[in-house]
Scaffold this active site. Sequence first.
Site, PDB file in Angstrom:
ATOM      1  N   LYS A 178       0.890  -1.171   0.000  1.00 48.71           N
ATOM      2  CA  LYS A 178       0.000   0.000   0.000  1.00 48.71           C
ATOM      3  C   LYS A 178       0.924   1.215   0.000  1.00 48.71           C
ATOM      4  O   LYS A 178       1.430   1.646   1.038  1.00 48.71           O
ATOM      5  CB  LYS A 178      -0.866  -0.010   1.262  1.00 48.71           C
ATOM      6  CG  LYS A 178      -2.245   0.572   1.071  1.00 48.71           C
ATOM      7  CD  LYS A 178      -2.258   2.038   0.751  1.00 48.71           C
ATOM      8  CE  LYS A 178      -2.144   2.913   1.967  1.00 48.71           C
ATOM      9  NZ  LYS A 178      -1.932   4.335   1.623  1.00 48.71           N
ATOM     10  N   GLU A 254       8.988   1.137  11.346  1.00 48.92           N
ATOM     11  CA  GLU A 254       9.994   2.205  11.259  1.00 48.92           C
ATOM     12  C   GLU A 254       9.212   3.515  11.288  1.00 48.92           C
ATOM     13  O   GLU A 254       8.440   3.790  10.367  1.00 48.92           O
ATOM     14  CB  GLU A 254      10.806   2.061   9.972  1.00 48.92           C
ATOM     15  CG  GLU A 254      11.640   0.792   9.991  1.00 48.92           C
ATOM     16  CD  GLU A 254      12.428   0.537   8.725  1.00 48.92           C
ATOM     17  OE1 GLU A 254      12.279   1.281   7.748  1.00 48.92           O
ATOM     18  OE2 GLU A 254      13.201  -0.430   8.718  1.00 48.92           O
ATOM     19  N   CYS A 288      13.159  10.768   7.713  1.00 54.20           N
ATOM     20  CA  CYS A 288      12.922  10.396   9.112  1.00 54.20           C
ATOM     21  C   CYS A 288      14.186  10.501   9.951  1.00 54.20           C
ATOM     22  O   CYS A 288      14.128  10.716  11.142  1.00 54.20           O
ATOM     23  CB  CYS A 288      12.385   8.970   9.159  1.00 54.20           C
ATOM     24  SG  CYS A 288      13.519   7.807   8.405  1.00 54.20           S
ATOM     25  N   GLU A 390       8.138  16.163  16.184  1.00 54.54           N
ATOM     26  CA  GLU A 390       8.618  15.941  14.811  1.00 54.54           C
ATOM     27  C   GLU A 390       7.831  16.854  13.866  1.00 54.54           C
ATOM     28  O   GLU A 390       6.600  16.809  13.832  1.00 54.54           O
ATOM     29  CB  GLU A 390       8.421  14.490  14.394  1.00 54.54           C
ATOM     30  CG  GLU A 390       8.985  14.227  12.999  1.00 54.54           C
ATOM     31  CD  GLU A 390       8.650  12.837  12.448  1.00 54.54           C
ATOM     32  OE1 GLU A 390       7.478  12.433  12.500  1.00 54.54           O
ATOM     33  OE2 GLU A 390       9.576  12.165  11.946  1.00 54.54           O
TER      34      GLU A 390
HETATM   35  P1  NAD Z   1       1.680   8.108   7.683  1.00 58.76           P
HETATM   36  O1  NAD Z   1       1.776   7.307   8.924  1.00 58.76           O
HETATM   37  O2  NAD Z   1       0.677   9.182   7.617  1.00 58.76           O
HETATM   38  O3  NAD Z   1       1.353   7.165   6.428  1.00 58.76           O
HETATM   39  C1  NAD Z   1       2.162   6.056   6.114  1.00 58.76           C
HETATM   40  C2  NAD Z   1       1.313   5.021   5.412  1.00 58.76           C
HETATM   41  O4  NAD Z   1       0.362   4.496   6.332  1.00 58.76           O
HETATM   42  C3  NAD Z   1       0.528   5.569   4.231  1.00 58.76           C
HETATM   43  O5  NAD Z   1       0.554   4.621   3.198  1.00 58.76           O
HETATM   44  C4  NAD Z   1      -0.877   5.722   4.815  1.00 58.76           C
HETATM   45  O6  NAD Z   1      -1.896   5.677   3.874  1.00 58.76           O
HETATM   46  C5  NAD Z   1      -0.918   4.518   5.732  1.00 58.76           C
HETATM   47  N1  NAD Z   1      -1.906   4.599   6.813  1.00 58.76           N
HETATM   48  C6  NAD Z   1      -2.335   5.706   7.462  1.00 58.76           C
HETATM   49  N2  NAD Z   1      -3.235   5.362   8.430  1.00 58.76           N
HETATM   50  C7  NAD Z   1      -3.366   4.018   8.379  1.00 58.76           C
HETATM   51  C8  NAD Z   1      -4.149   3.071   9.107  1.00 58.76           C
HETATM   52  N3  NAD Z   1      -4.951   3.436  10.103  1.00 58.76           N
HETATM   53  N4  NAD Z   1      -4.043   1.772   8.778  1.00 58.76           N
HETATM   54  C9  NAD Z   1      -3.208   1.374   7.782  1.00 58.76           C
HETATM   55  N5  NAD Z   1      -2.468   2.213   7.039  1.00 58.76           N
HETATM   56  C10 NAD Z   1      -2.526   3.532   7.339  1.00 58.76           C
HETATM   57  O7  NAD Z   1       3.145   8.642   7.398  1.00 58.76           O
HETATM   58  P2  NAD Z   1       3.599   9.625   6.214  1.00 58.76           P
HETATM   59  O8  NAD Z   1       3.050  10.977   6.528  1.00 58.76           O
HETATM   60  O9  NAD Z   1       3.308   8.981   4.919  1.00 58.76           O
HETATM   61  O10 NAD Z   1       5.192   9.631   6.404  1.00 58.76           O
HETATM   62  C11 NAD Z   1       5.872  10.504   7.253  1.00 58.76           C
HETATM   63  C12 NAD Z   1       6.210   9.822   8.561  1.00 58.76           C
HETATM   64  O11 NAD Z   1       6.935   8.640   8.308  1.00 58.76           O
HETATM   65  C13 NAD Z   1       7.094  10.655   9.461  1.00 58.76           C
HETATM   66  O12 NAD Z   1       6.648  10.537  10.786  1.00 58.76           O
HETATM   67  C14 NAD Z   1       8.460   9.995   9.326  1.00 58.76           C
HETATM   68  O13 NAD Z   1       9.326  10.165  10.420  1.00 58.76           O
HETATM   69  C15 NAD Z   1       8.078   8.568   9.153  1.00 58.76           C
HETATM   70  N6  NAD Z   1       9.143   7.818   8.473  1.00 58.76           N
HETATM   71  C16 NAD Z   1       9.897   6.944   9.212  1.00 58.76           C
HETATM   72  C17 NAD Z   1      10.940   6.247   8.603  1.00 58.76           C
HETATM   73  C18 NAD Z   1      11.830   5.297   9.377  1.00 58.76           C
HETATM   74  O14 NAD Z   1      12.563   4.550   8.743  1.00 58.76           O
HETATM   75  N7  NAD Z   1      11.799   5.315  10.694  1.00 58.76           N
HETATM   76  C19 NAD Z   1      11.181   6.429   7.250  1.00 58.76           C
HETATM   77  C20 NAD Z   1      10.396   7.326   6.533  1.00 58.76           C
HETATM   78  C21 NAD Z   1       9.363   8.005   7.159  1.00 58.76           C
HETATM   79  O1  6OD Z   2      18.068   3.768   4.045  1.00 59.87           O
HETATM   80  C1  6OD Z   2      17.112   3.085   4.421  1.00 59.87           C
HETATM   81  O2  6OD Z   2      17.100   1.848   4.343  1.00 59.87           O
HETATM   82  C2  6OD Z   2      15.959   3.738   5.016  1.00 59.87           C
HETATM   83  N1  6OD Z   2      14.982   2.926   5.476  1.00 59.87           N
HETATM   84  C3  6OD Z   2      15.899   5.081   5.041  1.00 59.87           C
HETATM   85  C4  6OD Z   2      14.877   5.816   5.635  1.00 59.87           C
HETATM   86  C5  6OD Z   2      14.724   7.114   5.340  1.00 59.87           C
HETATM   87  C6  6OD Z   2      13.693   7.847   5.967  1.00 59.87           C
HETATM   88  O3  6OD Z   2      13.184   8.844   5.501  1.00 59.87           O
END
Ligand code: NAD
Ligand code: 6OD
Length: 486
Positions: A178, A254, A288, A390
Amino acid sequence: MLQIDNFINGSFKAASSGRRFDKRSPVDNKIIASIAEASAADVDEAVKAARAALHGEWGSMSQETRVGLLYEVADEITRRFDDFVAAEMEDTGQPEHVMKHVFIPRGAANFKVFADVIKNVPTESFMTDTPDGRGALNYGLRVPKGVIGVISPWNAPFLLMTWKVGPALACGNTVLVKPSEETPFTAALLGEVMNKVGIPAGVYNVLNGFGPNSAGEFITSHPGVDAITFTGETRTGSAIMKAASEGTRDVSFEMGGKNAGIVFADADFDAAVDGIFRSAFLNTGQVCLGTERVYVERPIFDKFVTALKAKAESVKFGRPTDAGVNYGPLISREHQNKVLSYYNKAVEEGATVVTGGGVPQMEGELAEGNFVQPTIWTGLPETAAVVKEEIFGPCCHISPFDTEEEVVAKANDTEYGLSTTIWTTNLNRAHRVTARIDVGISWVNSWFLRDLRTAFGGTKQSGIGREGGVHSLEFYTELRNVCIKL
Ligand code: NAD
Ligand code: 6OD
């Protein structure tokens, strides 16, 4: 206009409900594509196809053939490199150099690296004594976990989605992906690649849509999905964990971060400025692992703030395809509003705005884009909202510090624990400080330097579990012990 359908059992299909939603360009907010929104029935069809593939050709394929196919997936992505770069650029609005040097090559690497891991990592074995003297042989056998739900975010769509799909398929699972509703393009292109190289139907499925009461929730609450791997916001992780508790299904998460960057006075000054510039502002701050809290040792504090300000003011905004452009917009109007609300809050909380704090002056259609200025604040207490929460935008707060003890305590004073970047030329200090900061990933004199064999993930509210190298095998396989009486 571009129409993107779901990819189920090897075919692109409109939603059974007929529902579609619009995809807008981050650079001017024009509608650039119409996306099929998967219904619960579509998700159910994909789960059945994924299960059938596990019991069919994919499940009975030799490991050698399977990893060979994954190498072909990587090679086909590389052959279609320009298509992937163009699609990801349109989806995210981010500059071409980031796509060409980081996001798309990493997508291809994610297939090769995990094909190599599954081929080369052994399992354990023990010879066990038995009272009759004949003994027993115990050995571990890694078997696929089954149908994996892959829920991804928008900030590095292809890199983050393939970071999960690569190891899942290498281990012999099938997937329901998804992609974020904001960035559906490259997941669909990958469907074409899967068909081209001959990945059997049902192995890779893409269901587009939103989270609650849409494809995200339909996947995570479907009892036929055996495990869920998710990257996104921490509060979404909580909702997914609740869904996964039905049937006690495994999760790998993550999530968010509020990462500290620490610059000691003995650091290579120019390298530290460049490093913190990247960690705070790359991808318009939508990483992130990014650094929204910067701590600089007092003797170099003023010089550092001045140097970072100069770099932040040198960016060139615009369309990713326009000459000289090196800075893109935020992903959506909604996210722009969120980031700008933090820019206002910083001022209300009494910040000194060193640079930025608003929207850059853009001409013509770009005035409708989601651009915001890279922003630096100083002067706030550690309790300020922009220092605690954040934001996920191109901004950082910089504070001076005097002792190692003080900066370690400040870096750890957060509910998150994803990453840190530390700049020093004192090796003893580097080891000492990294050992004391409570995060999953610590970089010294670097940031976002990745070796895909290493553990990746966060502590506290930044994640559950680790992926990367052998750690991905822990999540994407069941380790079965076989005990044979000799
Ligand atoms: P988000 O949580 O809003 O959405 C992520 C995904 O989850 C999307 O595909 C969304 O449609 C889906 N989703 C939302 N609600 C859901 C539910 N109730 N059930 C199932 N799926 C659902 O995140 P975003 O805004 O797309 O991304 C930004 C966030 O992601 C930031 O907080 C960032 O720190 C985090 N992030 C973390 C990492 C990591 O590796 N730790 C990497 C990239 C982004
Ligand atoms: O480098 C990666 O494998 C990874 N998961 C990066 C995440 C980036 C977050 O925005």
